[in-house]
Design a protein around this motif. Structure first.
Motif, PDB file in Angstrom:
ATOM      1  N   ILE A 157      -3.519 -12.286   8.516  1.00 48.11           N
ATOM      2  CA  ILE A 157      -3.362 -10.858   8.242  1.00 48.11           C
ATOM      3  C   ILE A 157      -1.953 -10.394   8.609  1.00 48.11           C
ATOM      4  CG2 ILE A 157      -4.185  -8.563   8.897  1.00 48.11           C
ATOM      5  CD1 ILE A 157      -6.944  -9.869   9.350  1.00 48.11           C
ATOM      6  N   ALA A 158      -1.429 -10.903   9.743  1.00 45.90           N
ATOM      7  CA  ALA A 158      -0.083 -10.530  10.163  1.00 45.90           C
ATOM      8  C   ALA A 158       0.960 -11.028   9.158  1.00 45.90           C
ATOM      9  CB  ALA A 158       0.205 -11.095  11.557  1.00 45.90           C
ATOM     10  N   LEU A 159       0.746 -12.227   8.616  1.00 42.97           N
ATOM     11  CA  LEU A 159       1.692 -12.749   7.623  1.00 42.97           C
ATOM     12  C   LEU A 159       1.728 -11.885   6.370  1.00 42.97           C
ATOM     13  CD1 LEU A 159       1.123 -16.603   7.909  1.00 42.97           C
ATOM     14  CD2 LEU A 159       3.069 -15.264   8.740  1.00 42.97           C
ATOM     15  N   LEU A 160       0.627 -11.215   6.068  1.00 42.96           N
ATOM     16  CA  LEU A 160       0.624 -10.280   4.937  1.00 42.96           C
ATOM     17  C   LEU A 160       1.637  -9.158   5.163  1.00 42.96           C
ATOM     18  CD1 LEU A 160      -3.138  -9.840   3.967  1.00 42.96           C
ATOM     19  CD2 LEU A 160      -1.337 -10.915   2.628  1.00 42.96           C
ATOM     20  N   ALA A 161       1.727  -8.689   6.421  1.00 44.26           N
ATOM     21  CA  ALA A 161       2.695  -7.639   6.725  1.00 44.26           C
ATOM     22  C   ALA A 161       4.117  -8.148   6.512  1.00 44.26           C
ATOM     23  CB  ALA A 161       2.513  -7.161   8.161  1.00 44.26           C
ATOM     24  N   VAL A 162       4.385  -9.372   6.969  1.00 41.62           N
ATOM     25  CA  VAL A 162       5.722  -9.941   6.790  1.00 41.62           C
ATOM     26  C   VAL A 162       6.027 -10.104   5.301  1.00 41.62           C
ATOM     27  CG1 VAL A 162       7.196 -11.907   7.300  1.00 41.62           C
ATOM     28  CG2 VAL A 162       5.551 -11.113   9.014  1.00 41.62           C
ATOM     29  N   LEU A 163       5.068 -10.632   4.558  1.00 35.61           N
ATOM     30  CA  LEU A 163       5.255 -10.819   3.123  1.00 35.61           C
ATOM     31  C   LEU A 163       5.466  -9.476   2.420  1.00 35.61           C
ATOM     32  CD1 LEU A 163       5.258 -12.674   0.655  1.00 35.61           C
ATOM     33  CD2 LEU A 163       2.757 -12.445   0.585  1.00 35.61           C
ATOM     34  N   THR A 164       4.696  -8.459   2.836  1.00 35.36           N
ATOM     35  CA  THR A 164       4.839  -7.145   2.220  1.00 35.36           C
ATOM     36  C   THR A 164       6.216  -6.562   2.479  1.00 35.36           C
ATOM     37  OG1 THR A 164       2.463  -6.750   2.506  1.00 35.36           O
ATOM     38  CG2 THR A 164       3.846  -4.829   2.098  1.00 35.36           C
ATOM     39  N   GLY A 165       6.715  -6.733   3.732  1.00 35.27           N
ATOM     40  CA  GLY A 165       8.048  -6.236   4.034  1.00 35.27           C
ATOM     41  C   GLY A 165       9.113  -6.915   3.192  1.00 35.27           C
ATOM     42  N   LEU A 166       8.989  -8.220   3.010  1.00 35.63           N
ATOM     43  CA  LEU A 166       9.960  -8.953   2.182  1.00 35.63           C
ATOM     44  C   LEU A 166       9.881  -8.522   0.720  1.00 35.63           C
ATOM     45  CD1 LEU A 166       9.666 -12.561   3.664  1.00 35.63           C
ATOM     46  CD2 LEU A 166      11.669 -11.068   3.754  1.00 35.63           C
ATOM     47  N   LEU A 167       8.652  -8.372   0.199  1.00 33.43           N
ATOM     48  CA  LEU A 167       8.496  -7.959  -1.191  1.00 33.43           C
ATOM     49  C   LEU A 167       9.059  -6.561  -1.420  1.00 33.43           C
ATOM     50  CD1 LEU A 167       4.886  -9.266  -1.963  1.00 33.43           C
ATOM     51  CD2 LEU A 167       7.057 -10.217  -2.760  1.00 33.43           C
ATOM     52  N   ALA A 168       8.862  -5.678  -0.450  1.00 35.71           N
ATOM     53  CA  ALA A 168       9.366  -4.314  -0.600  1.00 35.71           C
ATOM     54  C   ALA A 168      10.884  -4.275  -0.613  1.00 35.71           C
ATOM     55  CB  ALA A 168       8.825  -3.436   0.526  1.00 35.71           C
ATOM     56  N   ALA A 169      11.529  -5.262   0.016  1.00 35.09           N
ATOM     57  CA  ALA A 169      12.994  -5.260   0.100  1.00 35.09           C
ATOM     58  C   ALA A 169      13.657  -6.041  -1.018  1.00 35.09           C
ATOM     59  CB  ALA A 169      13.424  -5.841   1.456  1.00 35.09           C
ATOM     60  N   ILE A 170      12.871  -6.680  -1.898  1.00 33.79           N
ATOM     61  CA  ILE A 170      13.468  -7.533  -2.931  1.00 33.79           C
ATOM     62  C   ILE A 170      14.309  -6.716  -3.902  1.00 33.79           C
ATOM     63  CG2 ILE A 170      12.907  -8.882  -4.986  1.00 33.79           C
ATOM     64  CD1 ILE A 170      10.715 -10.231  -3.436  1.00 33.79           C
ATOM     65  N   VAL A 171      13.718  -5.654  -4.463  1.00 31.24           N
ATOM     66  CA  VAL A 171      14.455  -4.863  -5.464  1.00 31.24           C
ATOM     67  C   VAL A 171      15.708  -4.236  -4.864  1.00 31.24           C
ATOM     68  CG1 VAL A 171      14.320  -2.901  -7.025  1.00 31.24           C
ATOM     69  CG2 VAL A 171      12.396  -4.484  -6.856  1.00 31.24           C
ATOM     70  N   PRO A 172      15.652  -3.578  -3.687  1.00 27.53           N
ATOM     71  CA  PRO A 172      16.903  -3.061  -3.091  1.00 27.53           C
ATOM     72  C   PRO A 172      17.920  -4.157  -2.811  1.00 27.53           C
ATOM     73  CG  PRO A 172      15.010  -2.043  -2.046  1.00 27.53           C
ATOM     74  CD  PRO A 172      14.475  -3.133  -2.905  1.00 27.53           C
ATOM     75  N   ALA A 173      17.447  -5.359  -2.430  1.00 25.65           N
ATOM     76  CA  ALA A 173      18.378  -6.457  -2.146  1.00 25.65           C
ATOM     77  C   ALA A 173      19.110  -6.881  -3.401  1.00 25.65           C
ATOM     78  CB  ALA A 173      17.613  -7.639  -1.538  1.00 25.65           C
ATOM     79  N   VAL A 174      18.392  -7.038  -4.488  1.00 22.26           N
ATOM     80  CA  VAL A 174      19.017  -7.440  -5.752  1.00 22.26           C
ATOM     81  C   VAL A 174      19.975  -6.367  -6.228  1.00 22.26           C
ATOM     82  CG1 VAL A 174      18.580  -8.006  -8.161  1.00 22.26           C
ATOM     83  CG2 VAL A 174      17.090  -8.940  -6.373  1.00 22.26           C
ATOM     84  N   THR A 175      19.548  -5.092  -6.139  1.00 27.63           N
ATOM     85  CA  THR A 175      20.398  -3.988  -6.593  1.00 27.63           C
ATOM     86  C   THR A 175      21.687  -3.922  -5.782  1.00 27.63           C
ATOM     87  OG1 THR A 175      18.433  -2.751  -7.229  1.00 27.63           O
ATOM     88  CG2 THR A 175      20.471  -1.505  -6.980  1.00 27.63           C
ATOM     89  N   SER A 176      21.578  -4.084  -4.459  1.00 21.56           N
ATOM     90  CA  SER A 176      22.776  -4.013  -3.602  1.00 21.56           C
ATOM     91  C   SER A 176      23.730  -5.166  -3.886  1.00 21.56           C
ATOM     92  CB  SER A 176      22.361  -4.028  -2.129  1.00 21.56           C
ATOM     93  OG  SER A 176      21.548  -2.920  -1.833  1.00 21.56           O
ATOM     94  N   SER A 177      23.163  -6.350  -4.149  1.00 16.48           N
ATOM     95  CA  SER A 177      24.025  -7.510  -4.361  1.00 16.48           C
ATOM     96  C   SER A 177      24.794  -7.418  -5.674  1.00 16.48           C
ATOM     97  CB  SER A 177      23.190  -8.791  -4.334  1.00 16.48           C
ATOM     98  OG  SER A 177      22.293  -8.830  -5.435  1.00 16.48           O
ATOM     99  N   ARG A 178      24.346  -6.606  -6.612  1.00 16.29           N
ATOM    100  CA  ARG A 178      25.006  -6.498  -7.906  1.00 16.29           C
ATOM    101  C   ARG A 178      26.192  -5.533  -7.874  1.00 16.29           C
ATOM    102  NH1 ARG A 178      19.961  -6.310 -12.253  1.00 16.29           N
ATOM    103  NH2 ARG A 178      19.335  -8.517 -12.008  1.00 16.29           N
ATOM    104  N   GLN A 179      26.284  -4.728  -6.829  1.00 14.03           N
ATOM    105  CA  GLN A 179      27.408  -3.804  -6.737  1.00 14.03           C
ATOM    106  C   GLN A 179      28.691  -4.570  -6.393  1.00 14.03           C
ATOM    107  OE1 GLN A 179      26.445  -0.730  -3.942  1.00 14.03           O
ATOM    108  NE2 GLN A 179      25.251   0.440  -5.425  1.00 14.03           N
ATOM    109  N   THR A 180      29.763  -4.130  -6.988  1.00 19.69           N
ATOM    110  CA  THR A 180      31.053  -4.749  -6.683  1.00 19.69           C
ATOM    111  C   THR A 180      31.538  -4.297  -5.323  1.00 19.69           C
ATOM    112  OG1 THR A 180      32.318  -2.959  -7.703  1.00 19.69           O
ATOM    113  CG2 THR A 180      31.603  -4.771  -9.139  1.00 19.69           C
ATOM    114  N   VAL A 181      32.421  -5.071  -4.759  1.00 24.81           N
ATOM    115  CA  VAL A 181      32.977  -4.707  -3.444  1.00 24.81           C
ATOM    116  C   VAL A 181      33.711  -3.380  -3.521  1.00 24.81           C
ATOM    117  CG1 VAL A 181      34.601  -5.417  -1.653  1.00 24.81           C
ATOM    118  CG2 VAL A 181      33.153  -7.137  -2.767  1.00 24.81           C
TER     119      VAL A 181
END
Length: 953
Positions: A399-423
């Protein structure tokens, strides 16, 4: 490997410091993920703790005994049983001979050398400080070592003398008595001292008293029957202990003597199915869940968990996007110092990992602590004690691993979006331009069409709820995928809006990356709410249409059915004194034999009467052939004939049960007034001494009814089985058929008292009907119940309150839940919008915009997100509800048509399965929730922003 380790270590350190620096945002996301983990952890602990092991269950059922032997009531005929002894059947074929019944002597089947203890139970009404309380009487020597574990002593001791009893804690609470008090039973002069309190671990809410064997049940049963009252009706089982326990072969040997056995040894080591004779018979088998059922259950759990994770990701994703936006300069510095896109993605993902781990730890610890602290309340709510506080580390870790997985999944889209921005864009704060995906809307449209098609097929071509639910889920996910495109369509309405809402709408459309997840989260919550609310409202309407009132609204009936109605007079006076009575109509009943006979009393000396239906008015579907009484009468007709006869007025049965055995009550015109029947002709017929009939089947062509007096009930039952005419004298009386078939609420006929006396019928009081000037209050009802408890006879009181919906609180809870999720999601999107639009707000202030524009813009930004999500969610939620209702309609119509084809009769009208849209719930969601979200955002937003400082270069 070393580079990967060090880069992620640095990313986690950066994410941890950023989370600590932005405590408000971090706490919001942590709470959002930790709350479901807390709930699931607590539910797992509660279910596992309440789930008894085989040893614990046996201790509560058998104590320290090796087996419990019971009489199945089959007269000693050999039986086959399941290993647990819960199911059994007589050995042999009884299709052409009477089914076995009767008692057998269980004590004679005990193995040689065994030690036994009797355990007898019955029901009686005990006197309490409030009146009378229906209580279970148990005679078990609880202090015997064999019985240890069945009853849990809480205070005092178990009885040691014949005039002592112990009582359950629930009985003491309900009765107002305590240890040391004296308790007596109705109809019995004996008094017993309560010397201890105990509880039944498996049934905490049972009212029970325990006495020594032979001390209470036998003398009480004898006294009640001598007074003409119903007895205790005891049942006895035997707890037995024998060296080596009761093996399966011993159990089968005892089964051959007509006794069933629940054995400890068999439960701990059950036999193979091939060794169980019952499983070898046709129609029986092992009762384990099939593989398909287990797969369906796992699929349902996986679906619920998946949707919950999707909801959390949609809500938490924008919050991580807020952090990424505010940290874009920091992320730009990482890129400027040699970091590539994967490092930036790692930093943002590390934020989800840090929050997920923290949420997992906090949620799991709080779940354990709260479950442990609330254990007594949970046990009281469930009505049973836990076997133990069962903590399963592997399940909690999952059950605890679900929380970790959920946190990672929630951060995927912001992570991809941030990485696409130029310096350069990150360092200067410029957002750049990126086209929306054209593939996602196409996939979403295909999913919507496919899901709607599956749901439509499931609701119109099959009777499988799973197909409708699956299609609806696919369609809803398709709408979620279409959300960015739909947000763009909403933006076209901006040209007709004033300045602030136009800016808010254009900002939402321009930044779909943060708007779409928030809208999708609102959509998912509202869709579920609308689906459940629509289904509940439709079921509510069906329940109200199917409801059959026992009396007119607000009317009261009180009946005393036992002991010849000797307490009816005092009961009538009590009701009239304590309730706002308008009209009182006293009624009597016809009795055959002893006046002390109760209704449907099979005791010796008690007969009955029955209304004779003329041959011409009998339903052909029910006419028994004397030459072949066992044959089904409906088989003589074709399917079309059976369907036609099922709609015949002769084959329609009353939907409201009668208060007397033959449907005849002795009364006057006041009863018509209470029942709401305004018919001058009927009142005149009663005054003239005629019998009123509300069922035209009972009146023959000459305008008379026949009432047969049956004194020999056994002969009458034999005649009915053989299809012969029931023996007994038939009295024919003048009758008046009430026109228009009004609702008589179970009263088939009303006979004037003078007519009953002239015809030689013996009558006794049964009760009264009352009409009230206003609906009795709860306080009046409680006081009346307290007074009626003091009456010696059993009193049946009914106050017609009409149909009461059980879904109102559900609909309110769903609306509040959807509102909170909507406001939370919209608030997250608004926080992101404020962070992104800080430069725009400063520009507005520079060109002369008043300070309130900041507050107004914030409110409209929140309201726009909420409004878009609510509108889309309302449209998406109606589909599954309609599909499920159409499937139910097909099922009920199929059952109705089968009943009509079989010629069951009395089916009435076709099933009514409406589809009702809960407009009040929709109005609250469509209007109140977006408006509330906008006002809340406006109130918590400062009208003046902080002064900006030049950033260091």
């Amino acid at each position: 490997m070393t580079t990967w380790y060090h880069s992620w270590r640095a990313a986690i350190r950066i994410a941890r410091r950023d989370a600590w620096r932005s405590k408000g945002r971090s706490f919001l996301v942590l709470a959002m993920i930790a709350l479901p983990i807390l709930g699931v952890s607590a539910a797992d602990l509660t279910l596992r703790s309440a789930e008894l092991s085989t040893e614990q269950r046996l201790e509560r059922e058998l104590g320290a005994a090796d087996a419990r032997l019971s009489d199945p009531g089959m007269g000693g005929v050999p039986v086959h049983q399941t290993p647990d002894g819960q199911s059994y059947t007589p050995v042999g074929n009884f299709d052409d001979k009477p089914y076995p019944e009767g008692s057998t002597d269980v004590a004679k089947t005990l193995p040689a050398g065994s030690r036994s203890l009797t355990d007898s139970t019955g029901q009686a009404r005990l006197r309490t400080t409030h009146g009378l309380l229906q209580t279970e009487i148990r005679e078990l020597k609880a202090s015997d070592p064999i019985a240890q574990g069945i009853l849990a002593l809480k205070s005092g001791r178990f009885p040691q003398k014949s005039d002592e009893v112990a009582a359950t804690t629930h009985f003491l609470e309900s009765s107002g008595l305590k240890v040391g008090s004296t308790v007596t039973a109705r109809g019995f002069d004996g008094a017993y001292k309560i010397v201890g309190s105990y509880e039944l671990p498996d049934s905490l809410k049972t009212d029970q008293v325990n006495a020594l064997p032979g001390a209470l049940i036998a003398p009480l049963d004898k006294a009640l029957k001598a007074d003409g009252l119903p007895g205790v009706d005891p049942s006895t089982t035997y707890l037995a202990a024998v060296s080596g326990g009761f093996t399966w072969n011993m159990v089968k040997d005892i089964n051959a003597k007509g006794v069933t056995v629940s054995s400890r040894a068999v439960a701990l080591n059950p036999p193979a199915d091939s060794d169980v004779p019952l499983y070898q018979e046709e129609g029986w088998g092992s009762f384990e869940d099939s593989t398909a059922a287990k797969a369906a259950a796992l699929a349902a759990v996986a679906t619920v968990v998946g949707l919950a994770m999707l909801e959390i990701c949609l809500l938490a994703g924008p919050a991580f996007a807020v952090g990424a936006r505010r940290s874009r300069r920091q992320l730009g510095l990482v890129g400027a110092n040699g970091g590539d896109r994967r490092h930036i993605r790692a930093i943002v993902l590390a934020g989800g990992l840090v929050i997920g781990v923290a949420a997992a730890v906090v949620g799991t610890i709080l779940g354990i602590v709260l479950t442990f602290a609330l254990r007594p309340l949970l046990e009281d709510y469930m009505g049973q004690r836990f076997g133990s506080f069962d903590v399963r580390p592997l399940e909690l870790l999952g059950i605890a691993l679900l929380a970790v997985l959920t946190g990672l999944l929630a951060a995927i889209v912001p992570a991809v979006t941030s990485s696409r921005q130029t310096v350069l864009a990150s360092l200067t704060g410029r957002r750049g331009i990126r086209r929306s995906s054209r593939v996602l809307p196409v996939i979403g449209l295909i999913a919507v069409l496919l899901g709607a098609g599956i749901a439509l097929y499931g609701s119109t071509m099959t009777e499988q709820f799973a197909i409708v639910a699956g299609g609806s889920a696919i369609a809803e996910l398709g709408i979620v995928a279409l959300t960015p495109a739909l947000v763009g369509l909403f933006g076209r309405a901006g040209r007709i809006l004033p300045l602030s809402p136009r800016l808010a709408l254009r900002d939402a459309v321009r930044n779909r990356g943060r708007t779409a997840p928030a809208v999708a989260a609102v959509l998912a919550a509202v869709a579920g709410t609308v689906a459940v609310a629509t289904y509940a409202a439709s079921r509510d309407a069906q329940g109200e249409a199917d409801y059959r009132a026992s009396l007119p609204h607000g009317a009261v009936s009180v009946m005393v059915e036992e002991a010849g109605g000797r307490d009816a007079t005092s009961v009538r006076g009590t009701v009239q004194k304590l309730l706002p009575v308008d009209v009182r109509a006293d009624v009597d009943r016809i009795t055959v034999g002893k006046t002390s006979c109760a209704i449907y009393d099979p005791s010796e000396g008690c007969g009955r009467y029955e209304v004779v239906v003329p041959k011409a008015n009998e339903c052909p579907l029910w006419a028994v052939d004397p030459a072949n009484p066992d044959a089904d009468p409906a088989e003589k007709f074709t399917k079309a004939e059976r369907r036609k006869l099922a709609e015949d007025w002769r084959c329609q049965e009353s939907q409201v049960g009668s208060i007397t055995d033959g449907g005849v009550v002795i009364g006057d015109a006041k009863l018509l007034t209470v029942l709401g029947i305004e018919d001058p002709a009927a009142a005149k017929a009663l005054a003239d001494g005629q019998v009123l009939s509300f069922d035209k089947r009972n009146v023959d062509g000459s305008g008379k009814i026949g009432i047969r007096v049956v004194t020999d009930t056994e002969a009458a039952d034999r005649a009915a089985e053989e299809g012969k005419e029931t023996p007994g004298e038939v009295k024919r009386l003048a009758a008046h058929q009430v026109a228009g078939s009004p609702n008589s609420y179970g009263v088939e006929m009303i006979m004037p008292a003078a007519t009953a006396k002239a015809s030689g019928f013996t009558t006794v009081p049964i009760g009264s009907y009352f009409s009230t000037s206003k609906m009795p209050t709860s306080e009046q009802r409680q006081k009346l119940d307290g007074e009626l408890d003091k009456v010696g006879s059993s009193v049946d009181l009914h106050i017609e309150e009409g149909y009461t919906s059980e879904n109102n609180i559900i609909l309110l809870a769903l609306t509040v839940f959807a509102g909170l999720v909507t406001i939370g999601a919209a608030g997250i999107a608004t926080g992101l919008a404020q962070a992104d639009a800080e430069a725009d707000l400063k520009t507005l202030a520079a060109v002369g915009a008043p300070p309130r524009v900041r507050r107004t813009l914030s409110g409209f930004q929140c309201g726009v997100v909420a409004a878009m999500g609510v509108v889309l969610g309302s449209a998406a939620g109606v589909l599954p509800a309609i599909g499920l209702r159409l499937t139910e309609q097909r099922q009920e119509m199929s059952w109705y048509q089968r009943a009509m084809d079989e010629g069951w009769g009395g089916m009435g009208e076709a099933p009514y399965v409406p589809i009702i849209v809960p407009w009040a719930t929709l109005a609250a969601l469509l209007v109140a929730v977006p408006l509330g979200a906008a006002l809340l955002a406006a109130l918590v937003t400062r009208s003046r922003g902080a002064l900006a400082r030049r950033e260091a270069t």
